[in-house]
Design a protein around this motif. Structure first.
Motif, PDB file in Angstrom:
ATOM      1  N   SER A 181      28.551  -5.051  17.105  1.00  0.00           N
ATOM      2  CA  SER A 181      27.319  -5.814  17.331  1.00  0.00           C
ATOM      3  C   SER A 181      26.489  -5.989  16.071  1.00  0.00           C
ATOM      4  CB  SER A 181      26.471  -5.134  18.406  1.00  0.00           C
ATOM      5  OG  SER A 181      26.110  -3.821  18.011  1.00  0.00           O
TER       6      SER A 181
ATOM      7  N   ASP B 205      31.728  -1.112  24.468  1.00  0.00           N
ATOM      8  CA  ASP B 205      30.315  -0.775  24.322  1.00  0.00           C
ATOM      9  C   ASP B 205      30.050   0.566  24.986  1.00  0.00           C
ATOM     10  OD1 ASP B 205      27.405  -0.742  24.700  1.00  0.00           O
ATOM     11  OD2 ASP B 205      27.473  -2.860  24.169  1.00  0.00           O
TER      12      ASP B 205
ATOM     13  N   ARG C 196      27.568   1.644  26.332  1.00  0.00           N
ATOM     14  CA  ARG C 196      26.763   1.531  27.553  1.00  0.00           C
ATOM     15  C   ARG C 196      27.632   1.352  28.791  1.00  0.00           C
ATOM     16  NH1 ARG C 196      22.843  -3.023  25.039  1.00  0.00           N
ATOM     17  NH2 ARG C 196      24.899  -3.685  24.323  1.00  0.00           N
TER      18      ARG C 196
ATOM     19  N   GLN D 172      21.464   1.918  18.048  1.00  0.00           N
ATOM     20  CA  GLN D 172      20.506   0.903  17.628  1.00  0.00           C
ATOM     21  C   GLN D 172      19.658   1.622  16.587  1.00  0.00           C
ATOM     22  OE1 GLN D 172      17.724  -1.088  16.416  1.00  0.00           O
ATOM     23  NE2 GLN D 172      16.703   0.287  17.852  1.00  0.00           N
TER      24      GLN D 172
ATOM     25  N   ASP E  99      16.695  -2.072  25.621  1.00  0.00           N
ATOM     26  CA  ASP E  99      17.993  -2.131  24.947  1.00  0.00           C
ATOM     27  C   ASP E  99      18.183  -0.924  24.039  1.00  0.00           C
ATOM     28  OD1 ASP E  99      18.527  -4.535  26.178  1.00  0.00           O
ATOM     29  OD2 ASP E  99      17.976  -5.757  24.444  1.00  0.00           O
TER      30      ASP E  99
ATOM     31  N   GLU F  52      19.030   2.048  26.282  1.00  0.00           N
ATOM     32  CA  GLU F  52      20.379   1.961  26.852  1.00  0.00           C
ATOM     33  C   GLU F  52      21.445   2.317  25.826  1.00  0.00           C
ATOM     34  OE1 GLU F  52      21.581   1.464  29.880  1.00  0.00           O
ATOM     35  OE2 GLU F  52      19.548   1.497  30.708  1.00  0.00           O
ATOM     36  N   THR F  53      21.257   1.875  24.589  1.00  0.00           N
ATOM     37  CA  THR F  53      22.252   2.175  23.551  1.00  0.00           C
ATOM     38  C   THR F  53      22.156   3.625  23.086  1.00  0.00           C
ATOM     39  OG1 THR F  53      22.268  -0.119  22.774  1.00  0.00           O
ATOM     40  CG2 THR F  53      23.065   1.567  21.246  1.00  0.00           C
ATOM     41  N   ASN F  54      20.958   4.056  22.743  1.00  0.00           N
ATOM     42  CA  ASN F  54      20.815   5.354  22.080  1.00  0.00           C
ATOM     43  C   ASN F  54      20.814   6.534  23.039  1.00  0.00           C
ATOM     44  OD1 ASN F  54      20.678   3.923  19.730  1.00  0.00           O
ATOM     45  ND2 ASN F  54      18.502   4.240  19.376  1.00  0.00           N
TER      46      ASN F  54
ATOM     47  N   GLY G  92      23.774   5.568  26.140  1.00  0.00           N
ATOM     48  CA  GLY G  92      25.066   5.542  25.459  1.00  0.00           C
ATOM     49  C   GLY G  92      25.522   6.929  25.051  1.00  0.00           C
TER      50      GLY G  92
END
Length: 356
Positions: free
Chosen positions: A39, A64, A66, A87, A99, A102-104, A107
């Motif tokens: 990404s 991903d 996530r 992120q 976002d 959700e990623t950090n 995830g």
């Protein structure tokens, strides 16, 4: 890292630190699985570089973190895991906090659960951040001509150690801080061999620096392009910058010793000997490129620390690691790499210097 069959899984292995870490293990003949969603702009070039130089032993999985179902199988045969995906920008987290979370945070839980459910007791080292300590407020500072320094002499000599109170601020600090604590808790709650490195500013080859993250590479890129550099605040902010070769050595050293260091977090940075202000770095870049730099000042950004220098004595004592590359040599090394790989027509091209 325990001996035995299986691969090394690097989550976010196409990124800056991840690709350098992957290349170090590939040089040793290891099988490396790169889990990445590609990404971040430019990281596909890092993956292509790894495949070109280590065909047959680098195994990309484009997924991903996530999506638990998409990543679960990656860890079924992993003998070691490095979680580097994130992120990475405070500014982005302020615009898109969901976002970022959700990623950090989510995830990280997905990666931890996938490793746990694989049942191989694979060790995991997590790339954390010094932002878990917040804005380092309440510390008396002195303003010198070119930098800020703490009034406290011991802080000037050693920097901030791991006993510093956690103080999550900005969505990025909260999401990475939550992940940091989950990683450490999985050692306590499940007995997993997990540990974290709370990083300062890492720089070096294969970095796609932007205004929001990777500032040393960004400054050098702007200088070589002849474009204006935006400075937020007065440019006297101090960071202890660390060359990526030294960072890779730290990650590998911690992985080798993780059985008796699980559940611990260590600061990772260049330390007081590599503590520099933004202005100092700009002056060195100007000297290296032989041209004055065009800069413009903007407002201070949320969560920006006036001074952060990591006390890395705990890591040094635990694994015998220490920074080997001085900040001036490291910036020159990055300049040479950028000229060779991204600005081949530049008049600044010089033979690449080897560094320790």
């Amino acid at each position: 890292m325990r001996p035995g069959s299986g691969h090394i899984a690097i989550v976010g292995g196409s990124g800056f630190i991840g690709s350098n870490l992957a290349e170090s293990y590939l040089r040793d003949g290891e099988e490396v699985v790169i889990l990445d969603n590609l990404s971040r702009p430019g990281v596909e070039e890092n993956l292509r570089w790894l495949k070109d130089h280590h065909a047959g032993r680098v195994h990309p999985v484009l997924a991903d973190i996530r999506d638990f179902g998409a990543i679960e199988s990656v860890f079924s045969d992993a003998k070691a895991v490095f979680h580097m995906a994130a992120q990475t920008a405070v500014t982005t987290s302020l615009v898109h906090p969901m976002d970022d979370f959700e990623t950090n945070a989510h995830g990280a839980i997905n990666v931890l659960e996938a490793v746990r459910k694989a049942g191989r007791d694979a060790p995991l080292v997590f790339a954390s951040t010094n932002k878990v300590y917040g804005g380092i407020e309440g510390i008396a500072m002195r303003e010198l001509d070119d930098r800020y320094v703490p009034a406290d002499e011991m802080l000037r000599v050693h920097g901030f150690d791991e006993g510093r109170k956690l103080d999550f601020c900005t969505p990025y600090g909260c999401s990475k801080g939550a992940a940091d604590q989950y990683v450490l808790d999985y050692a306590k709650s499940y007995g997993m061999p997990t540990a974290a490195l709370r990083m300062s500013c890492i720089y070096g080859p294969r970095q796609f620096g932007t205004e929001d993250q990777g500032w040393v590479a960004h400054f050098l890129t702007c200088a070589l392009q002849g474009t204006r550099i935006a400075i937020y605040g007065d440019g006297k902010q101090v960071r202890d910058i660390l060359h990526v070769n030294d960072a890779v050595a730290a990650y590998r050293a911690l992985m080798r010793s993780i059985d008796h260091l699980k559940g611990r977090a260590f600061n990772l940075g260049g330390g007081p000997q590599n503590a520099v202000s933004i202005g100092m770095v700009l002056n060195e870049i100007s000297r290296l490129t032989g041209r004055p730099l065009e800069t413009a000042n903007g407002d201070w950004r949320p969560g920006d620390q006036l001074y952060f220098v990591a006390d890395t004595r705990a890591l040094q004592n635990a694994v015998g690691w220490k920074p080997e590359i001085t900040w001036r040599d490291g910036i020159r090394d990055l300049r040479d790499w950028l000229v060779e790989n991204r600005f081949p027509a530049s008049r600044f091209r010089q033979p690449r210097r080897a560094t320790a």
